[in-house]
Design a protein around this motif. Structure first.
Motif, PDB file in Angstrom:
ATOM      1  N   PHE A  72       0.823  -1.199   0.000  1.00 10.35           N
ATOM      2  CA  PHE A  72       0.000   0.000   0.000  1.00 10.35           C
ATOM      3  C   PHE A  72       0.864   1.259   0.000  1.00 10.35           C
ATOM      4  CE2 PHE A  72      -2.555  -3.251   1.994  1.00 10.35           C
ATOM      5  CZ  PHE A  72      -3.857  -3.001   1.565  1.00 10.35           C
ATOM      6  N   ALA A  73       0.493   2.206  -0.843  1.00 11.33           N
ATOM      7  CA  ALA A  73       1.026   3.559  -0.727  1.00 11.33           C
ATOM      8  C   ALA A  73       0.325   4.185   0.468  1.00 11.33           C
ATOM      9  CB  ALA A  73       0.726   4.362  -1.987  1.00 11.33           C
ATOM     10  N   VAL A  74       1.077   4.883   1.302  1.00  9.05           N
ATOM     11  CA  VAL A  74       0.514   5.589   2.456  1.00  9.05           C
ATOM     12  C   VAL A  74       0.521   7.068   2.089  1.00  9.05           C
ATOM     13  CG1 VAL A  74       0.759   6.108   4.905  1.00  9.05           C
ATOM     14  CG2 VAL A  74       1.402   3.838   4.038  1.00  9.05           C
ATOM     15  N   LEU A  75      -0.664   7.640   2.013  1.00  6.49           N
ATOM     16  CA  LEU A  75      -0.813   9.022   1.578  1.00  6.49           C
ATOM     17  C   LEU A  75      -1.461   9.860   2.666  1.00  6.49           C
ATOM     18  CD1 LEU A  75      -2.346   7.865  -1.758  1.00  6.49           C
ATOM     19  CD2 LEU A  75      -0.091   8.894  -1.577  1.00  6.49           C
ATOM     20  N   GLU A  76      -1.059  11.111   2.768  1.00 15.02           N
ATOM     21  CA  GLU A  76      -1.753  12.032   3.664  1.00 15.02           C
ATOM     22  C   GLU A  76      -3.131  12.300   3.062  1.00 15.02           C
ATOM     23  OE1 GLU A  76       0.898  15.366   3.812  1.00 15.02           O
ATOM     24  OE2 GLU A  76       2.222  14.382   5.247  1.00 15.02           O
ATOM     25  N   ARG A  85       0.007  14.136  -0.235  1.00 14.74           N
ATOM     26  CA  ARG A  85       1.393  13.758  -0.492  1.00 14.74           C
ATOM     27  C   ARG A  85       1.708  12.340  -0.008  1.00 14.74           C
ATOM     28  NH1 ARG A  85       6.531  17.456   1.498  1.00 14.74           N
ATOM     29  NH2 ARG A  85       8.094  16.389   0.225  1.00 14.74           N
ATOM     30  N   LEU A  86       2.594  11.662  -0.735  1.00 10.83           N
ATOM     31  CA  LEU A  86       3.066  10.335  -0.345  1.00 10.83           C
ATOM     32  C   LEU A  86       3.816  10.439   0.975  1.00 10.83           C
ATOM     33  CD1 LEU A  86       3.589   7.316  -1.000  1.00 10.83           C
ATOM     34  CD2 LEU A  86       5.681   8.076  -2.162  1.00 10.83           C
ATOM     35  N   ALA A  87       3.411   9.636   1.955  1.00 12.43           N
ATOM     36  CA  ALA A  87       4.030   9.667   3.280  1.00 12.43           C
ATOM     37  C   ALA A  87       4.784   8.382   3.595  1.00 12.43           C
ATOM     38  CB  ALA A  87       2.970   9.912   4.352  1.00 12.43           C
ATOM     39  N   GLY A  88       4.505   7.302   2.860  1.00  9.16           N
ATOM     40  CA  GLY A  88       5.198   6.066   3.170  1.00  9.16           C
ATOM     41  C   GLY A  88       4.653   4.867   2.422  1.00  9.16           C
ATOM     42  N   HIS A  89       4.962   3.708   2.964  1.00  9.52           N
ATOM     43  CA  HIS A  89       4.663   2.419   2.331  1.00  9.52           C
ATOM     44  C   HIS A  89       4.487   1.383   3.435  1.00  9.52           C
ATOM     45  CE1 HIS A  89       5.548  -1.237  -0.046  1.00  9.52           C
ATOM     46  NE2 HIS A  89       6.530  -1.495   0.798  1.00  9.52           N
ATOM     47  N   VAL A  90       3.484   0.520   3.293  1.00 11.53           N
ATOM     48  CA  VAL A  90       3.352  -0.661   4.153  1.00 11.53           C
ATOM     49  C   VAL A  90       3.050  -1.852   3.263  1.00 11.53           C
ATOM     50  CG1 VAL A  90       2.674   0.473   6.311  1.00 11.53           C
ATOM     51  CG2 VAL A  90       0.914  -0.170   4.672  1.00 11.53           C
ATOM     52  N   GLY A 114       4.032   9.989  13.566  1.00 11.91           N
ATOM     53  CA  GLY A 114       3.227   8.798  13.816  1.00 11.91           C
ATOM     54  C   GLY A 114       2.723   8.104  12.570  1.00 11.91           C
ATOM     55  N   VAL A 115       3.299   8.399  11.407  1.00  9.67           N
ATOM     56  CA  VAL A 115       2.843   7.791  10.158  1.00  9.67           C
ATOM     57  C   VAL A 115       3.062   6.280  10.182  1.00  9.67           C
ATOM     58  CG1 VAL A 115       3.285   7.638   7.668  1.00  9.67           C
ATOM     59  CG2 VAL A 115       3.046   9.876   8.766  1.00  9.67           C
ATOM     60  N   ALA A 116       4.286   5.842  10.473  1.00  8.20           N
ATOM     61  CA  ALA A 116       4.574   4.401  10.440  1.00  8.20           C
ATOM     62  C   ALA A 116       3.704   3.631  11.427  1.00  8.20           C
ATOM     63  CB  ALA A 116       6.058   4.142  10.684  1.00  8.20           C
ATOM     64  N   PRO A 117       3.587   4.041  12.704  1.00 10.45           N
ATOM     65  CA  PRO A 117       2.725   3.278  13.609  1.00 10.45           C
ATOM     66  C   PRO A 117       1.251   3.264  13.181  1.00 10.45           C
ATOM     67  CG  PRO A 117       4.196   4.687  14.880  1.00 10.45           C
ATOM     68  CD  PRO A 117       4.357   5.070  13.435  1.00 10.45           C
TER      69      PRO A 117
END
Length: 183
Positions: A72-76, A85-90, A114-117
């Motif tokens: 999954f793309a993690v987006l705000e 905006r792209l904030a991360g990946h899980v 706290g994006v990753a948690p």
């Protein structure tokens, strides 16, 4: 496997997050994220430019097709419910096994909010619901990555063991964290 969209709530210091499968148009954001030396240090894959990022996104899409890697793309989330905006990946690897593995990274601009948690908790809850045969989820990281240890602990992944290095793929010892499904 049918791709899904997941949402993680906002905090006092960070917007809500949207988790959805990667798309080809995400490659520019991946290439930008991989300019960060901290991300490059811990990432298993090298992404040097947008061509590498496009190939990386294709691998994520292929994982959904095979059902073996649900990334999954993690987006705000924007206030209007749109994607920011792209904030991360899980990622959930080998979801049909008894002990799938999870992984993640956070873009430099999104760290410390706290994006990753939040993203990992959302993925974990979904995984235990969507794959009831999965009784334990595994999270692995290098022993010298204390930030990943903190994320694991914040999300209920307890420390389980030190894993010896297995070069060339895993050149350093690692930590294994585990989260068990609750009944």
């Amino acid at each position: 496997m049918r791709p899904v969209r997941l949402e993680a709530g906002a905090t006092a210091s960070a917007p809500a997050l949207l988790l959805r499968p990667w798309r080809p148009e995400d490659a520019a954001g991946v290439a930008e994220a991989y300019q960060d030396p901290v991300l490059r240090r811990w990432a298993a894959v090298t992404v040097r430019d947008e061509a590498d990022a496009q190939a990386w996104v294709r691998v994520q899409s292929d994982g959904w097709e095979s059902g073996e890697r649900l990334a999954f793309a993690v987006l705000e989330a924007r206030p209007d419910g749109g994607e920011g905006r792209l904030a991360g990946h899980v990622v959930l690897k080998t979801p049909h096994e008894e002990q799938p593995e999870v992984g993640y990274w956070t873009a430099a601009h999104a760290r410390g909010r706290g994006v990753a948690p939040r993203a990992l908790n959302t993925l974990t809850d979904w995984a235990f619901t969507a794959f009831p045969g999965a009784t334990r989820l595994r999270l692995l990281h290098q022993v010298d990555n204390p930030a990943s240890c903190r994320v694991a602990e914040k999300t209920g992944y307890g420390f389980d063991a030190v894993l010896p290095a297995a070069p060339p793929e895993f050149p350093h010892d690692g930590h294994l964290h585990v989260r068990v499904a609750t009944a």
